[in-house]
Design a protein around this motif. Sequence first.
Motif, PDB file in Angstrom:
ATOM      1  N   SER A  96       0.833  -1.207   0.000  1.00 43.84           N
ATOM      2  CA  SER A  96       0.000   0.000   0.000  1.00 43.84           C
ATOM      3  C   SER A  96       0.859   1.245   0.000  1.00 43.84           C
ATOM      4  N   PHE A  97       0.361   2.271  -0.690  1.00 38.87           N
ATOM      5  CA  PHE A  97       0.987   3.582  -0.573  1.00 38.87           C
ATOM      6  C   PHE A  97       0.492   4.215   0.723  1.00 38.87           C
ATOM      7  N   TYR A  98       1.391   4.823   1.473  1.00 40.27           N
ATOM      8  CA  TYR A  98       0.979   5.546   2.679  1.00 40.27           C
ATOM      9  C   TYR A  98       1.976   6.662   2.888  1.00 40.27           C
ATOM     10  N   GLN A  99       1.498   7.811   3.303  1.00 37.49           N
ATOM     11  CA  GLN A  99       2.393   8.956   3.489  1.00 37.49           C
ATOM     12  C   GLN A  99       3.502   8.614   4.478  1.00 37.49           C
ATOM     13  N   VAL A 100       4.746   9.046   4.188  1.00 37.81           N
ATOM     14  CA  VAL A 100       5.872   8.612   5.027  1.00 37.81           C
ATOM     15  C   VAL A 100       6.090   9.481   6.252  1.00 37.81           C
TER      16      VAL A 100
ATOM     17  N   LEU B  26      -0.512  19.140   6.542  1.00 40.68           N
ATOM     18  CA  LEU B  26      -0.756  19.519   5.135  1.00 40.68           C
ATOM     19  C   LEU B  26      -2.233  19.361   4.770  1.00 40.68           C
ATOM     20  N   TYR B  27      -2.818  18.212   5.155  1.00 38.72           N
ATOM     21  CA  TYR B  27      -4.204  17.958   4.778  1.00 38.72           C
ATOM     22  C   TYR B  27      -5.174  18.806   5.591  1.00 38.72           C
ATOM     23  N   SER B  28      -4.780  19.174   6.801  1.00 39.56           N
ATOM     24  CA  SER B  28      -5.633  20.082   7.570  1.00 39.56           C
ATOM     25  C   SER B  28      -5.658  21.443   6.884  1.00 39.56           C
TER      26      SER B  28
ATOM     27  N   LEU C 249      -9.015  14.908  -6.901  1.00 45.08           N
ATOM     28  CA  LEU C 249      -8.379  14.303  -8.075  1.00 45.08           C
ATOM     29  C   LEU C 249      -6.946  13.908  -7.771  1.00 45.08           C
ATOM     30  N   TYR C 250      -6.513  12.771  -8.356  1.00 46.57           N
ATOM     31  CA  TYR C 250      -5.216  12.149  -8.046  1.00 46.57           C
ATOM     32  C   TYR C 250      -5.249  11.726  -6.569  1.00 46.57           C
ATOM     33  N   CYS C 251      -6.264  10.954  -6.203  1.00 48.61           N
ATOM     34  CA  CYS C 251      -6.571  10.766  -4.784  1.00 48.61           C
ATOM     35  C   CYS C 251      -5.763   9.670  -4.112  1.00 48.61           C
ATOM     36  N   GLY C 252      -4.949   8.882  -4.874  1.00 47.72           N
ATOM     37  CA  GLY C 252      -4.171   7.817  -4.232  1.00 47.72           C
ATOM     38  C   GLY C 252      -5.091   6.891  -3.459  1.00 47.72           C
TER      39      GLY C 252
ATOM     40  N   GLY D 254      -6.932   7.699  -1.152  1.00 49.31           N
ATOM     41  CA  GLY D 254      -8.074   8.438  -0.620  1.00 49.31           C
ATOM     42  C   GLY D 254      -7.812   9.173   0.676  1.00 49.31           C
ATOM     43  N   THR D 255      -6.548   9.422   0.963  1.00 47.36           N
ATOM     44  CA  THR D 255      -6.220  10.100   2.227  1.00 47.36           C
ATOM     45  C   THR D 255      -6.953  11.434   2.335  1.00 47.36           C
ATOM     46  N   ILE D 256      -6.801  12.261   1.297  1.00 45.71           N
ATOM     47  CA  ILE D 256      -7.449  13.584   1.342  1.00 45.71           C
ATOM     48  C   ILE D 256      -8.964  13.422   1.220  1.00 45.71           C
TER      49      ILE D 256
ATOM     50  N   VAL E 275     -10.659  10.361  -7.696  1.00 47.21           N
ATOM     51  CA  VAL E 275     -10.211   9.766  -8.960  1.00 47.21           C
ATOM     52  C   VAL E 275      -8.727   9.444  -8.867  1.00 47.21           C
ATOM     53  N   GLU E 276      -8.378   8.227  -9.281  1.00 46.70           N
ATOM     54  CA  GLU E 276      -6.985   7.777  -9.192  1.00 46.70           C
ATOM     55  C   GLU E 276      -6.739   6.738 -10.278  1.00 46.70           C
ATOM     56  N   ILE E 277      -5.525   6.786 -10.844  1.00 43.28           N
ATOM     57  CA  ILE E 277      -5.215   5.933 -12.005  1.00 43.28           C
ATOM     58  C   ILE E 277      -4.889   4.491 -11.595  1.00 43.28           C
ATOM     59  N   ILE E 278      -4.400   4.296 -10.359  1.00 41.72           N
ATOM     60  CA  ILE E 278      -3.955   2.952  -9.965  1.00 41.72           C
ATOM     61  C   ILE E 278      -5.074   2.200  -9.239  1.00 41.72           C
ATOM     62  N   LYS E 279      -5.436   1.041  -9.815  1.00 38.44           N
ATOM     63  CA  LYS E 279      -6.584   0.293  -9.289  1.00 38.44           C
ATOM     64  C   LYS E 279      -6.359  -0.154  -7.852  1.00 38.44           C
TER      65      LYS E 279
ATOM     66  N   GLY F 157      -9.120   5.579 -13.003  1.00 42.41           N
ATOM     67  CA  GLY F 157      -8.847   6.053 -14.369  1.00 42.41           C
ATOM     68  C   GLY F 157      -8.074   7.346 -14.331  1.00 42.41           C
ATOM     69  N   LYS F 158      -7.813   7.873 -15.532  1.00 38.18           N
ATOM     70  CA  LYS F 158      -7.084   9.137 -15.611  1.00 38.18           C
ATOM     71  C   LYS F 158      -8.024  10.288 -15.280  1.00 38.18           C
ATOM     72  N   ALA F 159      -7.579  11.175 -14.426  1.00 43.59           N
ATOM     73  CA  ALA F 159      -8.408  12.325 -14.056  1.00 43.59           C
ATOM     74  C   ALA F 159      -8.848  13.082 -15.300  1.00 43.59           C
ATOM     75  N   GLU F 160      -7.926  13.216 -16.266  1.00 46.00           N
ATOM     76  CA  GLU F 160      -8.234  14.012 -17.466  1.00 46.00           C
ATOM     77  C   GLU F 160      -9.232  13.315 -18.385  1.00 46.00           C
ATOM     78  N   GLU F 161      -9.551  12.042 -18.095  1.00 49.35           N
ATOM     79  CA  GLU F 161     -10.598  11.360 -18.879  1.00 49.35           C
ATOM     80  C   GLU F 161     -11.887  11.216 -18.070  1.00 49.35           C
TER      81      GLU F 161
ATOM     82  N   VAL G  68      -6.932  19.054  -6.071  1.00 49.80           N
ATOM     83  CA  VAL G  68      -6.033  18.232  -6.901  1.00 49.80           C
ATOM     84  C   VAL G  68      -4.717  18.045  -6.152  1.00 49.80           C
ATOM     85  N   ASP G  69      -4.137  16.864  -6.320  1.00 52.04           N
ATOM     86  CA  ASP G  69      -2.828  16.552  -5.702  1.00 52.04           C
ATOM     87  C   ASP G  69      -2.030  15.703  -6.697  1.00 52.04           C
ATOM     88  N   PRO G  70      -1.652  16.319  -7.834  1.00 56.13           N
ATOM     89  CA  PRO G  70      -1.054  15.524  -8.912  1.00 56.13           C
ATOM     90  C   PRO G  70       0.390  15.123  -8.632  1.00 56.13           C
TER      91      PRO G  70
HETATM   92  N1  SAH Z   1      -3.558  12.480  -2.742  1.00 53.47           N
HETATM   93  C1  SAH Z   1      -2.876  11.250  -2.533  1.00 53.47           C
HETATM   94  C2  SAH Z   1      -1.589  11.028  -3.291  1.00 53.47           C
HETATM   95  C3  SAH Z   1      -1.298  11.879  -4.435  1.00 53.47           C
HETATM   96  S1  SAH Z   1       0.156  11.387  -5.284  1.00 53.47           S
HETATM   97  C4  SAH Z   1      -2.598  11.062  -1.060  1.00 53.47           C
HETATM   98  O1  SAH Z   1      -2.859  11.958  -0.312  1.00 53.47           O
HETATM   99  O2  SAH Z   1      -2.128  10.028  -0.635  1.00 53.47           O
HETATM  100  C5  SAH Z   1      -0.428  11.477  -6.945  1.00 53.47           C
HETATM  101  C6  SAH Z   1      -1.323  10.341  -7.353  1.00 53.47           C
HETATM  102  O3  SAH Z   1      -1.774  10.576  -8.670  1.00 53.47           O
HETATM  103  C7  SAH Z   1      -0.656   8.986  -7.367  1.00 53.47           C
HETATM  104  O4  SAH Z   1      -1.400   8.122  -6.557  1.00 53.47           O
HETATM  105  C8  SAH Z   1      -0.730   8.556  -8.851  1.00 53.47           C
HETATM  106  O5  SAH Z   1      -0.947   7.179  -9.012  1.00 53.47           O
HETATM  107  C9  SAH Z   1      -1.912   9.338  -9.353  1.00 53.47           C
HETATM  108  N2  SAH Z   1      -1.961   9.646 -10.790  1.00 53.47           N
HETATM  109  C10 SAH Z   1      -0.944   9.864 -11.639  1.00 53.47           C
HETATM  110  N3  SAH Z   1      -1.397  10.231 -12.844  1.00 53.47           N
HETATM  111  C11 SAH Z   1      -2.752  10.257 -12.763  1.00 53.47           C
HETATM  112  C12 SAH Z   1      -3.797  10.590 -13.685  1.00 53.47           C
HETATM  113  N4  SAH Z   1      -3.522  10.980 -14.929  1.00 53.47           N
HETATM  114  N5  SAH Z   1      -5.063  10.538 -13.260  1.00 53.47           N
HETATM  115  C13 SAH Z   1      -5.347  10.174 -11.984  1.00 53.47           C
HETATM  116  N6  SAH Z   1      -4.409   9.836 -11.081  1.00 53.47           N
HETATM  117  C14 SAH Z   1      -3.121   9.890 -11.446  1.00 53.47           C
END
Ligand code: SAH
Length: 457
Positions: free
Chosen positions: A283-287, A295-297, A314-317, A319-321, A335-339, A362-366, A384-386
């Motif tokens: 799992s991804f988790y903030q270090v 930051l999130y507050s 968007l780019y929610c990883g 779902g922390t935020i 929305v996040e690209i990695i299943k 999926g991709k945020a831009e789609e 957004v947190d790209p």
């Molecule tokens: N907000 C998250 C992490 C953000 S890091 C948190 O707080 O933990 C950026 C994330 O964007 C990564 O998880 C990455 O997989 C995702 N990502 C990269 N390109 C993307 C795209 N085009 N559309 C949606 N998500 C994308």
Amino acid sequence: MEFRKNDLVTLEIEDCGIDGEGIGKADGFTVFVKDAVIGDTVTAKIIKAKKNYGYGRLMEVLKPSPYRVEPKCEFARQCGGCQLQALSYDQQLVFKTNKVKGHLERIGGFTDIPMEPIIGMDELFHYRNKAQFPVGYDKEGNLVAGFYAGRTHSIVANTNCAIQAKVTHPIVEKVLAYMRGNKISAYDEKNHSGLIRHILTRVGFTTGEIMVCLIVNGTAKQLKNINKLVDKLKEIEGMTSIIVNTNTDKTNKILGLHCETVWGQDYIEDYIGDIKYQIGPLSFYQVNPQQTKVLYSKALEYADLKGQELVWDLYCGIGTISLFLAQKAKQVYGVEIIKEAIDDARRNATLNHMDNVEFFVGKAEEIVPAQYEKTGIHPDVIVVDPPRKGCDAALLNTMLDMAPERIVYVSCDPATLARDLKILCAEKYTLEKVAVVDQFSHSVHVESVVLLQRKNM
Ligand code: SAH
């Protein structure tokens, strides 16, 4: 003026590059000098020269910077992990503030930037909750673990890292002792032979739970007498999960896909704020959970939710935020690209009994343009947190069409942040607030969060 290889130049170091190298100018010629610190006056020997810039080797510090400090870690110079340990922390914060401000001015074209005071860290050392120690052999053939030197795969042997959770030190020592005692080999990248590749540790700072994961070029069965190691690791307070991960590929990727739990649970649990997370080895988790909460507050403060809002994250990883926002909003869409990250996000939403969040893979831009076309709904806030490359242009255009009252932009790269804000603020939005929150003392990484407000037109 042009310079050539082997020329000696005298420079005042004025900036710091992405790898922490000092940057100075000699007659308009920019020189990057490893190990030089902002504020130093140095002589450097040009080792590579291009037309307008070059790379120099530090020969002498003529006048040390007033901001130079003695690094806590004796390996700080060789190790690729930290870049700024020789710079005082106050000055690290000045550097990070100036970096964000400078990019917003130069790339974004902004003036009078509403910068809030940077939020620094309280704990400058031992703040990381996740470590990945490569295991190998030194020149004399001794078994070692540590971190890679900058830009290479040679291991700087150090089991007592200054920024990792303190408990990683005894864990790594116990694993090395077990390997020596039971003749378990370390992986050899060149020949793709040997067994243990990495030792991964994760510590839940709030719960005290600890995970140890051995990444092996093989399976748990090949680790002779693994029970002896398990018995030793169990002595450590908080030990919750001991896992063997199989990675038999010839790859720089650290983890393989298959995990076997050899003792305890498959995961540890931890909290950011009031939200609980289950964290597996993959799992991804903030270090730095403490500063993540800060930051999130800030992001939540900027979102200014009253309870009735519709919010996109968007780019929610994992779902922390999103989960942070869902505590205060009516409905959140992530929305996040990695299943796999979305699998974690959904699980964490259930774990926290939150039913006002929905996640899309999926991709945020789609996803976002398609959803907007389908529903025509205007959200109140978009967060957004790209990744470093910033937002896709198609997404920025849809965000402008959706025209939420507020946009909160969380960024790990001020250059792409500035580029994207220039587009968003061209007509419809004003730059209201900028906060820099340090997440990684001694590294050059800069995290910031920005509030944009829709103009009344
Ligand atoms: N907000 C998250 C992490 C953000 S890091 C948190 O707080 O933990 C950026 C994330 O964007 C990564 O998880 C990455 O997989 C995702 N990502 C990269 N390109 C993307 C795209 N085009 N559309 C949606 N998500 C994308």
